[in-house]
Design a protein around this motif. Structure first.
Motif, mmCIF file in Angstrom:
data_model
loop_
_atom_site.group_PDB
_atom_site.id
_atom_site.type_symbol
_atom_site.label_atom_id
_atom_site.label_comp_id
_atom_site.label_asym_id
_atom_site.label_seq_id
_atom_site.Cartn_x
_atom_site.Cartn_y
_atom_site.Cartn_z
ATOM 1 N N MET A 1 0.953 -1.285 0.065
ATOM 2 C CA MET A 1 -0.256 -0.213 -0.291
ATOM 3 C C MET A 1 1.100 1.237 -0.421
ATOM 4 O O MET A 1 0.434 2.315 -0.272
ATOM 5 N N ASN B 1 3.447 -3.523 2.590
ATOM 6 C CA ASN B 1 1.726 -3.699 2.487
ATOM 7 C C ASN B 1 1.607 -4.132 3.504
ATOM 8 O O ASN B 1 1.683 -3.848 4.884
ATOM 9 N N ASP C 1 -0.171 3.068 -2.555
ATOM 10 C CA ASP C 1 -1.233 2.476 -3.782
ATOM 11 C C ASP C 1 -1.326 2.372 -4.978
ATOM 12 O O ASP C 1 -2.280 2.282 -5.669
#
Lengths: 217, 202, 253
Positions: free
Chosen positions: B1, B25, B61
């Protein structure tokens, strides 16, 4: 909106819990005022002539004490980091801090200066002029002081005074003139002070934001 | 992310670190280590958005967000300094603390209880020890519903008992998908990936 | 048209680069030096030996050839610094910050020169070293601003922060100075209905005017020279460890 309210009450709380914030400017102001007659003259006619200037100088000097530390605590304890991290509007923070600082350090002095009618034989007919010019002038001084404090964050406080005092010179001249002349010219000087206020607020708020930001280079 | 590409930061024309890249992540932990002055605090401050004049890219993202600003409520930042007001009580501080914007009041209460801070609610911060002050911020951290945690030296000055409680809570946070980036000299969080800034010197 | 614009733009970008400026200015300095000092001596000697004596003031008026150029330069330098401050804040041009740093002591020196020469001139002509007139007061405040700028600069370790801080202060001061001047004017008209008129509107004779203009012109050239040298010295200080500078100094370039 919610942020403004929370931040405002936080500032009020911080100031009210630290009584020295309120008391030290008052004490300093009274000491200054007391020393002038003792050092210069105790003749009522001379004193009443000098009174506006004396009051203005004392207000400026005692304002200098509190105003320049306006962002210092938040800078030192890491609160400013947090405001930047949370992406809050620094403009709002600057304005709220200046307003609260003015409420706690300048407003008591303005109220106190009405007692100078007795101490310095200030002509009572000019009292309204004095108070209204102080009301406008101290706000302008607070803005200049905030800029000085923001520029000299983490530096010594003499530097902050050295920045603030020359900037405040027009306020001193216009303000003491406004409180000296009772009759026809008062409107002129108050109007000038008022226009200076409207000039100061946007320019100095922007300059303050930049000045705080530069400590995060 | 969270993706960091080619991040460099210079202070007074000297590069603290150069070409730093990593990927985070959900549920992952990164420990930033390095010698004194290697830029650990600086890196945290860059990721938080406090320091802006860096080179490189910080992406969320894989989209084009330059910084994490748009998600500032999704980020919990715990700085080197506590940002607590010394002459206010613990309770007054917590009432006005902007770190608690996105958090669970009940959770906060229970963590304050567990960390033995409940009885100090009406005590001034100036009367607390450094470890207690740190624990207040950690309680806020644990009560927060943010998804990314940026913690600068979170475990400094803590006693072992509180450390255990906090580690346990942090582990469960990670299981729920929170990602953590933290700096520390000695302490560690389970399963953390180490990022040594000494390797990125110019 | 487009061509001119791109030339200006590329010049601006070059101006922002330390190596380019350092090399470019080294060609300029001898020219300015050879041009500046002879013009300065021409103006001063003409003014002191060959221009006529003033009817009312006598020989003392000749200090005008020092005072007026110094006062003019003092104000112009501050104005230029304020513009540089704006350039720095908006476009973050490093050279603008360096310009303010280099010019502040020069501007301060000329302000002191203007104040002292004014006082020396004032004593015999109006019988006092100092009066609280708008021009004098604002020049004194100008000196204060110069000193505060120098003081603020020296309090920072980080050059970037220092440049930013000084740029902001210079701009705010530039807005403030005319306000101060104007408010002293208003204050003065109320306090003392003009008993002393400092600068009378009387026109100056051509024989006096020409050397004065030459002096003013030469002061600007000299300030340009001093400014270039101060900026080069500061570039050398900041870029001491950069490879381009080492190459240049060691002659490898």
């Amino acid at each position: 909106m919610n942020f403004i309210k929370t931040f405002f009450s936080r500032e009020i709380l911080v100031y009210s819990k630290k009584s020295s914030n309120i008391i030290s400017p008052i004490v300093f102001f009274l000491i200054c005022i007391t020393f002038f007659p003792l050092a210069v003259s105790n003749d009522p006619s001379q004193l009443s002539r000098f009174a506006p200037g004396i009051i203005w100088i004392c207000i400026l000097l005692s304002g200098m004490l509190s105003v320049q530390t306006i962002f210092k605590e938040d800078f030192d304890d890491g609160s400013l980091d947090l405001f930047y991290a949370k992406d809050f509007s620094i403009l709002q923070i600057v304005l709220i801090k200046i307003i609260v600082n003015w409420l706690f350090s300048a407003l008591p002095l303005i109220i106190l200066s009405s007692s100078m009618v007795f101490l310095l034989y200030f002509p009572i007919s000019n009292l309204l002029n004095l108070l209204s010019s102080l009301l406008i002038g101290t706000i302008i001084i607070s803005f200049f002081g905030a800029l000085a404090g923001a520029l000299s964050l983490g530096k010594n406080s003499i530097l902050a005074s050295a920045i603030m005092l020359p900037l405040s010179l027009p306020v001193l001249i216009l303000g003491s003139s406004a409180s000296t002349y009772s009759s026809e010219n008062i409107g002129f000087f108050l109007l000038l002070l008022l226009s200076l206020l409207f000039l100061t607020i946007p320019i100095i708020s922007l300059a303050c934001m930049g000045a705080i930001r530069l400590h995060y280079e | 992310m969270l993706t960091i590409q080619g991040l460099s930061y210079a202070y007074s024309d000297r590069f603290l670190f150069k070409n730093l890249s990593f990927h985070l992540n959900p549920g992952e932990v990164v420990k930033i280590s390095g010698a004194n002055g290697s830029g650990k605090t600086t890196l945290i401050k860059i990721l938080t958005g406090i320091l802006k004049n860096y080179e490189g890219k910080i992406l969320l993202d894989e989209s084009n967000n330059e910084s994490l600003k748009n998600l500032s409520n999704e980020i919990f930042y715990m700085g080197h300094k506590n940002a607590l007001k010394e002459n206010l009580t613990v309770q007054e501080n917590l009432q006005h603390d902007f770190r608690l914007i996105n958090s669970d009041k009940k959770k906060l209460e229970s963590y304050l209880e567990k960390l033995n801070l409940k009885e100090f609610l009406l005590t001034k911060i100036s009367e607390l020890s450094e470890g207690q002050k740190r624990k207040i911020i950690l309680a806020c951290c644990l009560a927060s519903n943010s998804s990314i945690y940026l913690l600068d030296e979170p475990f400094i000055n803590l006693d072992t008992e509180s450390q255990e409680i906090i580690m346990e809570a942090i582990d469960s946070k990670i299981l729920n998908g929170a990602s953590i980036i933290f700096t520390s000299h000695d302490q560690n969080i389970k399963n953390s990936v180490e990022l040594n800034l000494n390797d990125y010197k110019s | 048209m487009n061509n001119i614009f791109s030339t200006v733009k590329s010049f601006y970008h070059k101006l922002g680069s330390f190596p380019w400026f350092y090399k470019f200015s080294s060609k300029f300095i001898p020219i300015v030096f050879i041009l500046g000092f002879p013009i300065f001596f021409l103006g001063i000697i003409w003014g002191i030996y060959f221009s006529p004596t003033d009817v009312t003031q006598g020989e003392i008026y000749r200090i005008i050839y020092l005072h007026v150029p110094a006062a003019s330069v003092a104000q112009t330098v501050y104005f230029a610094m304020a513009i540089a401050g704006f350039v720095y804040v908006v476009w973050k041009m490093k050279m603008a910050g360096l310009f303010i740093y280099a010019m502040a002591p020069i501007g301060a020196s000329f302000t002191i020169l203007a104040l002292i020469s004014g006082a020396i001139w004032g004593q015999p002509t109006w019988g006092t070293w100092w009066i609280w007139d708008a021009r004098l007061t604002s020049t004194l405040v100008l000196l204060l601003f110069y000193l505060v700028i120098i003081g603020l600069y020296s309090s920072f370790d980080n050059k970037k922060s220092a440049d930013q801080a000084v740029s902001i202060l210079t701009m705010v001061g530039a807005i403030n100075l005319p306000i101060i001047k104007k408010s002293v004017d208003w204050w003065n008209t109320l306090h003392q209905p003009a008993t002393i008129k400092v600068f009378s509107e009387s026109s100056i004779a051509n024989e006096m005017l020409y050397p004065l203009l030459i002096c003013i012109f030469s002061f600007y050239i000299l300030v340009f020279l001093f400014g270039l040298m101060a900026m080069r010295a500061e570039i050398a200080k900041r870029e001491l460890n950069k490879s381009w500078f080492k190459n240049l100094v060691l002659g490898n370039d």
